[in-house]
Design an enzyme around this catalytic site. Structure first.
Site, short mmCIF file in Angstrom:
data_model
loop_
_atom_site.label_atom_id
_atom_site.label_comp_id
_atom_site.label_asym_id
_atom_site.label_seq_id
_atom_site.Cartn_x
_atom_site.Cartn_y
_atom_site.Cartn_z
N HIS A 18 0.82 -1.22 0.00
CA HIS A 18 0.00 0.00 0.00
C HIS A 18 0.85 1.26 0.00
O HIS A 18 0.45 2.28 -0.57
CB HIS A 18 -0.98 -0.04 1.19
CG HIS A 18 -2.00 -1.14 1.05
ND1 HIS A 18 -2.67 -1.68 2.11
CD2 HIS A 18 -2.44 -1.82 -0.04
CE1 HIS A 18 -3.49 -2.64 1.67
NE2 HIS A 18 -3.36 -2.74 0.38
N HIS A 41 -7.47 -7.94 -8.05
CA HIS A 41 -7.78 -8.80 -6.89
C HIS A 41 -8.07 -7.85 -5.74
O HIS A 41 -7.20 -7.58 -4.91
CB HIS A 41 -6.61 -9.72 -6.53
CG HIS A 41 -6.16 -10.58 -7.67
ND1 HIS A 41 -5.16 -10.22 -8.51
CD2 HIS A 41 -6.60 -11.80 -8.08
CE1 HIS A 41 -4.99 -11.17 -9.41
NE2 HIS A 41 -5.86 -12.14 -9.18
N SER A 109 -6.61 -2.00 -0.79
CA SER A 109 -6.17 -1.25 -1.97
C SER A 109 -7.30 -0.47 -2.66
O SER A 109 -7.06 0.67 -3.09
CB SER A 109 -5.47 -2.19 -2.95
OG SER A 109 -6.23 -3.34 -3.22
N GLU A 127 -13.48 -8.63 -8.06
CA GLU A 127 -13.46 -9.54 -6.91
C GLU A 127 -14.44 -10.67 -7.22
O GLU A 127 -15.61 -10.42 -7.50
CB GLU A 127 -13.85 -8.78 -5.64
CG GLU A 127 -14.00 -9.62 -4.39
CD GLU A 127 -12.80 -10.50 -4.05
OE1 GLU A 127 -11.69 -9.98 -3.86
OE2 GLU A 127 -12.99 -11.74 -3.97
N ASP A 152 -13.50 -12.33 -13.29
CA ASP A 152 -12.20 -12.88 -12.93
C ASP A 152 -11.13 -11.85 -13.30
O ASP A 152 -11.09 -11.37 -14.44
CB ASP A 152 -12.03 -14.18 -13.73
CG ASP A 152 -10.73 -14.86 -13.42
OD1 ASP A 152 -9.67 -14.24 -13.66
OD2 ASP A 152 -10.75 -16.00 -12.94
N GLY A 153 -10.28 -11.53 -12.35
CA GLY A 153 -9.28 -10.49 -12.58
C GLY A 153 -8.36 -10.79 -13.75
O GLY A 153 -7.99 -9.88 -14.50
N ASP A 173 -2.61 -8.78 -7.29
CA ASP A 173 -2.39 -9.17 -5.89
C ASP A 173 -3.18 -10.44 -5.55
O ASP A 173 -4.08 -10.41 -4.71
CB ASP A 173 -2.84 -7.97 -5.01
CG ASP A 173 -2.58 -8.19 -3.54
OD1 ASP A 173 -1.72 -9.01 -3.19
OD2 ASP A 173 -3.25 -7.51 -2.73
C1 SAM Z 1 -4.67 -10.65 -1.40
S1 SAM Z 1 -6.38 -10.35 -1.52
C2 SAM Z 1 -6.50 -8.73 -2.14
C3 SAM Z 1 -6.11 -7.63 -1.22
C4 SAM Z 1 -6.25 -6.25 -1.81
N1 SAM Z 1 -5.59 -6.15 -3.11
C5 SAM Z 1 -5.67 -5.20 -0.89
O1 SAM Z 1 -4.48 -4.86 -1.02
O2 SAM Z 1 -6.40 -4.72 -0.02
C6 SAM Z 1 -6.84 -11.29 -2.94
C7 SAM Z 1 -8.33 -11.18 -3.29
O3 SAM Z 1 -8.51 -11.66 -4.62
C8 SAM Z 1 -9.73 -12.38 -4.69
N2 SAM Z 1 -9.58 -13.25 -5.87
C9 SAM Z 1 -9.03 -14.48 -5.95
N3 SAM Z 1 -8.98 -14.91 -7.23
C10 SAM Z 1 -9.52 -13.91 -7.98
C11 SAM Z 1 -9.71 -13.73 -9.36
N4 SAM Z 1 -9.35 -14.68 -10.23
N5 SAM Z 1 -10.25 -12.57 -9.80
C12 SAM Z 1 -10.60 -11.60 -8.92
N6 SAM Z 1 -10.45 -11.71 -7.58
C13 SAM Z 1 -9.90 -12.84 -7.12
C14 SAM Z 1 -9.82 -13.09 -3.36
O4 SAM Z 1 -11.15 -13.41 -3.06
C15 SAM Z 1 -9.24 -12.03 -2.41
O5 SAM Z 1 -10.26 -11.21 -1.88
#
Ligand code: SAM
Length: 290
Positions: A18, A41, A109, A127, A152-153, A173
């Site tokens: 961050h 993500h 984030s 998400e 999907d990201g 992430d």
């Molecule tokens: C490490 S956390 C993210 C933290 C966030 N970036 C932050 O810094 O506050 C990863 C997140 O990605 C989500 N996630 C997992 N696979 C994903 C995908 N293929 N596409 C989008 N989100 C996904 C998970 O549910 C989780 O909430």
């Protein structure tokens, strides 16, 4: 999928990620032209540090908790200010004190991006986990600049790059629950770069399986993507098998200000966040400018 970021919110790894994101956004905000943040993500956006998950691990105490108790030089304080201000902004006066803590909530984030961006900027948050996404939508609230997407990201990189603003940052992430995450990340990053070679990409990775980290970095080197910065943040001198001993960031096309800023800011943070007094940060080019 078991990963829940609420267990880890505000920990040392969030601090590193961050702080870097906040410095990138501070740089992008120097010009009036709009930029876009694509956070693929996104997570839940806002974390209750007095909630069950955060309480169970207490990881935030070694992250944002330690930072709030530390003293920094004026220069470092200034570099951390945009991030710290965004953290303070999600806490009303007395929120933390009611729990005997310095703060109660920590912004992820998406909320950090929301706090630091301007009216002309645009924000995309992906998400895939429905309850996490619902929490994110609620945390983001009504904001015409921001979209919370159920896509999907990794697919979003194909669908949304390049953004029409032609300037901005992509945050990658993933949860790293799957052993193939590094390989998938390298492929996705190389493909995304082909679509949009002038964007800033900030990629977070855990330092636990050192071989997987090396293979990932080699893959990016082989792809000859120029101007890629590698940041390695070690929390302790000695690695323990299967424990997170640090984290890294790869930043493609970093602002020219970022190397010096992160050396200074993360260097100071390494001393505060280290678990054995031997934290250290290395900021260097994986691939230099062409
Ligand atoms: C490490 S956390 C993210 C933290 C966030 N970036 C932050 O810094 O506050 C990863 C997140 O990605 C989500 N996630 C997992 N696979 C994903 C995908 N293929 N596409 C989008 N989100 C996904 C998970 O549910 C989780 O909430």
């Amino acid at each position: 999928m078991n990963y829940r970021h609420a267990f880890h919110a505000g920990n040392f790894a969030d601090v590193v990620k961050h702080v870097a994101l906040a410095r990138i956004l501070a740089y992008l905000g120097r010009k009036d032209a709009p930029y876009r943040v694509i956070d693929i993500h996104a997570g839940a956006g806002l974390y209750d540090l007095a909630g069950d998950e955060a309480e169970r691990t207490g990881e935030w105490r070694g992250g944002i908790g330690a930072v709030l108790q530390a003293q920094f030089t004026p220069q470092v304080t200034e570099l951390l200010a945009p991030w710290i201000d965004a953290v303070q902004a999600v806490n009303r006066a007395g929120d933390g004190a009611a729990h005997g803590e310095p703060l109660r909530y920590y912004p992820g984030s998406p909320l950090l991006a929301q706090a630091l961006s301007r009216p002309q900027d645009r924000l995309l948050f992906c998400e895939t986990v429905p309850p996490v996404r619902d929490a994110l939508s609620e945390a983001v609230g009504k904001d015409a600049r921001a979209k919370v997407l159920a896509v999907d990201g990794w697919q979003a990189l194909n669908a949304y790059l390049p953004p029409k603003e032609r300037r901005g940052v992509v945050l990658i992430d993933p949860p790293f629950e799957d052993a193939r995450e590094f390989a998938r990340m390298a492929d996705a990053l190389i493909e995304a770069y082909r679509r949009w070679a002038t964007g800033i990409y900030a990629v977070w990775y855990p330092i636990k399986d050192v071989r997987a980290v090396d293979a990932f970095r080699r893959e990016i080197e082989r792809a000859r993507i120029p101007k890629t910065l590698n940041i390695q943040f070690d929390l302790r001198a000695v690695r323990q098998a299967d424990a997170l001993s640090g984290c890294g960031l790869l930043i493609i096309n970093p602002p020219f200000t970022l190397v010096d800023e992160l050396r200074l800011a993360l260097g100071a943070l390494a001393k505060v966040l280290a678990t054995d007094g031997a934290g250290r940060v290395r900021v260097g080019w994986l691939t230099p400018e062409r």
